[in-house]
Design an enzyme around this catalytic site. Sequence first.
Site, PDB file in Angstrom:
ATOM      1  N   ALA A   1      -5.448  -7.305  -3.906  1.00 21.57           N
ATOM      2  CA  ALA A   1      -4.064  -7.164  -4.396  1.00 21.57           C
ATOM      3  C   ALA A   1      -3.363  -5.925  -3.837  1.00 21.57           C
ATOM      4  O   ALA A   1      -2.121  -5.876  -3.812  1.00 21.57           O
ATOM      5  CB  ALA A   1      -4.057  -7.126  -5.924  1.00 21.57           C
TER       6      ALA A   1
ATOM      7  N   ARG B   1       2.863 -12.489  -3.362  1.00 21.35           N
ATOM      8  CA  ARG B   1       1.729 -12.349  -2.425  1.00 21.35           C
ATOM      9  C   ARG B   1       2.148 -12.587  -0.977  1.00 21.35           C
ATOM     10  O   ARG B   1       1.367 -12.429  -0.056  1.00 21.35           O
ATOM     11  CB  ARG B   1       0.619 -13.342  -2.763  1.00 21.35           C
ATOM     12  CG  ARG B   1      -0.081 -13.043  -4.063  1.00 21.35           C
ATOM     13  CD  ARG B   1      -1.252 -13.992  -4.256  1.00 21.35           C
ATOM     14  NE  ARG B   1      -1.528 -14.150  -5.659  1.00 21.35           N
ATOM     15  CZ  ARG B   1      -2.293 -13.314  -6.377  1.00 21.35           C
ATOM     16  NH1 ARG B   1      -2.899 -12.304  -5.806  1.00 21.35           N
ATOM     17  NH2 ARG B   1      -2.477 -13.519  -7.675  1.00 21.35           N
TER      18      ARG B   1
ATOM     19  N   HIS C   1      -7.912 -12.437   4.487  1.00 20.04           N
ATOM     20  CA  HIS C   1      -7.776 -12.968   3.133  1.00 20.04           C
ATOM     21  C   HIS C   1      -8.459 -14.324   3.068  1.00 20.04           C
ATOM     22  O   HIS C   1      -8.330 -15.139   3.995  1.00 20.04           O
ATOM     23  CB  HIS C   1      -6.304 -13.149   2.758  1.00 20.04           C
ATOM     24  CG  HIS C   1      -5.552 -11.861   2.770  1.00 20.04           C
ATOM     25  ND1 HIS C   1      -5.659 -10.931   1.768  1.00 20.04           N
ATOM     26  CD2 HIS C   1      -4.707 -11.328   3.694  1.00 20.04           C
ATOM     27  CE1 HIS C   1      -4.909  -9.881   2.066  1.00 20.04           C
ATOM     28  NE2 HIS C   1      -4.327 -10.097   3.233  1.00 20.04           N
ATOM     29  N   LEU C   2      -9.129 -14.563   1.962  1.00 16.96           N
ATOM     30  CA  LEU C   2      -9.758 -15.867   1.744  1.00 16.96           C
ATOM     31  C   LEU C   2      -8.695 -16.951   1.589  1.00 16.96           C
ATOM     32  O   LEU C   2      -8.776 -18.019   2.199  1.00 16.96           O
ATOM     33  CB  LEU C   2     -10.615 -15.810   0.471  1.00 16.96           C
ATOM     34  CG  LEU C   2     -11.785 -14.819   0.518  1.00 16.96           C
ATOM     35  CD1 LEU C   2     -12.158 -14.356  -0.879  1.00 16.96           C
ATOM     36  CD2 LEU C   2     -12.976 -15.471   1.192  1.00 16.96           C
ATOM     37  N   SER C   3      -7.704 -16.660   0.746  1.00 20.55           N
ATOM     38  CA  SER C   3      -6.650 -17.645   0.480  1.00 20.55           C
ATOM     39  C   SER C   3      -5.502 -17.452   1.475  1.00 20.55           C
ATOM     40  O   SER C   3      -5.407 -16.405   2.123  1.00 20.55           O
ATOM     41  CB  SER C   3      -6.130 -17.463  -0.956  1.00 20.55           C
ATOM     42  OG  SER C   3      -5.543 -16.181  -1.107  1.00 20.55           O
TER      43      SER C   3
ATOM     44  N   TYR D   1     -10.438 -19.244  -4.538  1.00 21.92           N
ATOM     45  CA  TYR D   1     -11.238 -18.399  -3.643  1.00 21.92           C
ATOM     46  C   TYR D   1     -12.567 -19.034  -3.217  1.00 21.92           C
ATOM     47  O   TYR D   1     -13.290 -18.434  -2.424  1.00 21.92           O
ATOM     48  CB  TYR D   1     -11.498 -17.041  -4.316  1.00 21.92           C
ATOM     49  CG  TYR D   1     -10.221 -16.275  -4.574  1.00 21.92           C
ATOM     50  CD1 TYR D   1      -9.411 -15.871  -3.517  1.00 21.92           C
ATOM     51  CD2 TYR D   1      -9.803 -15.975  -5.872  1.00 21.92           C
ATOM     52  CE1 TYR D   1      -8.215 -15.193  -3.728  1.00 21.92           C
ATOM     53  CE2 TYR D   1      -8.612 -15.290  -6.100  1.00 21.92           C
ATOM     54  CZ  TYR D   1      -7.820 -14.907  -5.026  1.00 21.92           C
ATOM     55  OH  TYR D   1      -6.638 -14.236  -5.248  1.00 21.92           O
TER      56      TYR D   1
ATOM     57  N   ASN E   1     -10.465  -6.719   3.670  1.00 20.54           N
ATOM     58  CA  ASN E   1      -9.761  -7.560   2.699  1.00 20.54           C
ATOM     59  C   ASN E   1      -9.278  -6.633   1.586  1.00 20.54           C
ATOM     60  O   ASN E   1     -10.059  -6.246   0.718  1.00 20.54           O
ATOM     61  CB  ASN E   1     -10.661  -8.658   2.125  1.00 20.54           C
ATOM     62  CG  ASN E   1      -9.876  -9.581   1.194  1.00 20.54           C
ATOM     63  OD1 ASN E   1      -8.762  -9.243   0.756  1.00 20.54           O
ATOM     64  ND2 ASN E   1     -10.433 -10.727   0.873  1.00 20.54           N
TER      65      ASN E   1
ATOM     66  N   HIS F   1      -0.368  -6.069  -1.316  1.00 21.93           N
ATOM     67  CA  HIS F   1       1.031  -6.303  -1.661  1.00 21.93           C
ATOM     68  C   HIS F   1       1.686  -5.091  -2.325  1.00 21.93           C
ATOM     69  O   HIS F   1       2.862  -5.136  -2.658  1.00 21.93           O
ATOM     70  CB  HIS F   1       1.118  -7.511  -2.606  1.00 21.93           C
ATOM     71  CG  HIS F   1       0.188  -8.618  -2.238  1.00 21.93           C
ATOM     72  ND1 HIS F   1       0.335  -9.342  -1.080  1.00 21.93           N
ATOM     73  CD2 HIS F   1      -0.958  -9.092  -2.832  1.00 21.93           C
ATOM     74  CE1 HIS F   1      -0.650 -10.226  -0.998  1.00 21.93           C
ATOM     75  NE2 HIS F   1      -1.447 -10.097  -2.043  1.00 21.93           N
TER      76      HIS F   1
ATOM     77  N   ARG G   1     -14.752 -16.001  -9.837  1.00 21.01           N
ATOM     78  CA  ARG G   1     -13.325 -15.693  -9.953  1.00 21.01           C
ATOM     79  C   ARG G   1     -12.477 -16.819  -9.349  1.00 21.01           C
ATOM     80  O   ARG G   1     -12.535 -17.057  -8.133  1.00 21.01           O
ATOM     81  CB  ARG G   1     -13.058 -14.391  -9.186  1.00 21.01           C
ATOM     82  CG  ARG G   1     -11.612 -14.011  -9.144  1.00 21.01           C
ATOM     83  CD  ARG G   1     -11.357 -12.894  -8.145  1.00 21.01           C
ATOM     84  NE  ARG G   1      -9.955 -12.576  -8.125  1.00 21.01           N
ATOM     85  CZ  ARG G   1      -9.348 -11.916  -7.140  1.00 21.01           C
ATOM     86  NH1 ARG G   1     -10.043 -11.495  -6.100  1.00 21.01           N
ATOM     87  NH2 ARG G   1      -8.069 -11.691  -7.197  1.00 21.01           N
TER      88      ARG G   1
ATOM     89  N   ARG H   1       1.166 -18.960  -1.510  1.00 19.93           N
ATOM     90  CA  ARG H   1       0.933 -18.682  -2.931  1.00 19.93           C
ATOM     91  C   ARG H   1       2.199 -18.104  -3.589  1.00 19.93           C
ATOM     92  O   ARG H   1       3.297 -18.335  -3.113  1.00 19.93           O
ATOM     93  CB  ARG H   1      -0.283 -17.755  -3.056  1.00 19.93           C
ATOM     94  CG  ARG H   1      -1.560 -18.410  -2.487  1.00 19.93           C
ATOM     95  CD  ARG H   1      -2.784 -17.563  -2.726  1.00 19.93           C
ATOM     96  NE  ARG H   1      -3.004 -17.374  -4.149  1.00 19.93           N
ATOM     97  CZ  ARG H   1      -3.838 -16.449  -4.655  1.00 19.93           C
ATOM     98  NH1 ARG H   1      -4.511 -15.653  -3.836  1.00 19.93           N
ATOM     99  NH2 ARG H   1      -3.990 -16.339  -5.956  1.00 19.93           N
TER     100      ARG H   1
ATOM    101  N   PRO I   1     -10.288  -4.724  -4.378  1.00 20.50           N
ATOM    102  CA  PRO I   1     -10.478  -4.968  -5.804  1.00 20.50           C
ATOM    103  C   PRO I   1     -10.693  -6.439  -6.167  1.00 20.50           C
ATOM    104  O   PRO I   1     -10.092  -7.329  -5.572  1.00 20.50           O
ATOM    105  CB  PRO I   1      -9.177  -4.458  -6.428  1.00 20.50           C
ATOM    106  CG  PRO I   1      -8.184  -4.466  -5.317  1.00 20.50           C
ATOM    107  CD  PRO I   1      -8.964  -4.163  -4.068  1.00 20.50           C
ATOM    108  N   ASN I   2     -11.572  -6.614  -7.133  1.00 17.44           N
ATOM    109  CA  ASN I   2     -11.889  -7.918  -7.757  1.00 17.44           C
ATOM    110  C   ASN I   2     -12.713  -8.841  -6.866  1.00 17.44           C
ATOM    111  O   ASN I   2     -13.121  -9.922  -7.311  1.00 17.44           O
ATOM    112  CB  ASN I   2     -10.610  -8.632  -8.234  1.00 17.44           C
ATOM    113  CG  ASN I   2      -9.849  -7.801  -9.246  1.00 17.44           C
ATOM    114  OD1 ASN I   2     -10.429  -7.371 -10.245  1.00 17.44           O
ATOM    115  ND2 ASN I   2      -8.584  -7.526  -8.999  1.00 17.44           N
TER     116      ASN I   2
ATOM    117  N   GLU J   1      -6.924  -7.354   9.038  1.00 14.52           N
ATOM    118  CA  GLU J   1      -6.729  -7.722   7.632  1.00 14.52           C
ATOM    119  C   GLU J   1      -7.178  -9.169   7.452  1.00 14.52           C
ATOM    120  O   GLU J   1      -6.786 -10.036   8.237  1.00 14.52           O
ATOM    121  CB  GLU J   1      -5.229  -7.595   7.326  1.00 14.52           C
ATOM    122  CG  GLU J   1      -4.814  -8.059   5.954  1.00 14.52           C
ATOM    123  CD  GLU J   1      -3.281  -8.159   5.824  1.00 14.52           C
ATOM    124  OE1 GLU J   1      -2.566  -8.145   6.856  1.00 14.52           O
ATOM    125  OE2 GLU J   1      -2.813  -8.269   4.695  1.00 14.52           O
TER     126      GLU J   1
HETATM  127  C1  DQA Z   1      -6.890 -11.986  -1.480  1.00 12.79           C
HETATM  128  C2  DQA Z   1      -5.422 -12.366  -1.739  1.00 12.79           C
HETATM  129  C3  DQA Z   1      -4.747 -11.356  -2.668  1.00 12.79           C
HETATM  130  O1  DQA Z   1      -3.399 -11.754  -2.933  1.00 12.79           O
HETATM  131  C4  DQA Z   1      -5.475 -11.270  -3.985  1.00 12.79           C
HETATM  132  O2  DQA Z   1      -4.900 -10.273  -4.799  1.00 12.79           O
HETATM  133  C5  DQA Z   1      -6.938 -11.035  -3.821  1.00 12.79           C
HETATM  134  C6  DQA Z   1      -7.652 -11.783  -2.783  1.00 12.79           C
HETATM  135  C7  DQA Z   1      -7.620 -13.080  -0.688  1.00 12.79           C
HETATM  136  O3  DQA Z   1      -8.684 -12.773  -0.118  1.00 12.79           O
HETATM  137  O4  DQA Z   1      -7.176 -14.229  -0.650  1.00 12.79           O
HETATM  138  O5  DQA Z   1      -7.562 -10.308  -4.574  1.00 12.79           O
HETATM  139  O6  DQA Z   1      -6.930 -10.783  -0.722  1.00 12.79           O
END
Ligand code: DQA
Length: 145
Positions: A77, A111, A100-102, A23, A74, A80, A18, A107, A10-11, A98
């Site tokens: 959210a 998270r 993640h960008l961040s 990110y 990826n 979590h 964003r 954080r 998502p997102n 798995e």
């Molecule tokens: C994320 C990290 C998640 O905590 C966050 O909700 C995202 C992006 C990342 O790629 O850093 O949507 O998965």
Amino acid sequence: MLNVLVLHGPNLNLLGTREPDVYGNDTLADIDSQLTALAEELKITIRIKQSNSEEVLIESLHSSREWANGVLFNPGAFTHTSVALRDAIAAIDIPVVEVHLSNIHARESFRRESLLAPVCLGSISGFGSQSYMLGLRSLIKYVVH
Ligand code: DQA
């Protein structure tokens, strides 16, 4: 020929605009074209899917059994929150990496826990779009050895 399903949660469709300070400026299309170029270099086939829906992500994991040798994921959210995605990963018997960008560990406290990491082959976090490239290379190395 090895097959890998790339799943964006998502997102992530909003990347580029964003929270760029968190990110980065790459759009999802930029990441997908980097992944496509890497897949050519590695001589593998990838299918890429983004969804904001937990149900669609679960069903994509289920149907990956018919085709994929591994999944690069990826989960956004849902990382979590989603026991259902964790159960889907545990159920399919296909290695899932798995990404993640961040750096989720640097954080907010909510998270810092991934419900999915214990059932994944490994997790890569904090390298921006390079997290995906490192994840894909590592997944392929695991599958061919
Ligand atoms: C994320 C990290 C998640 O905590 C966050 O909700 C995202 C992006 C990342 O790629 O850093 O949507 O998965």
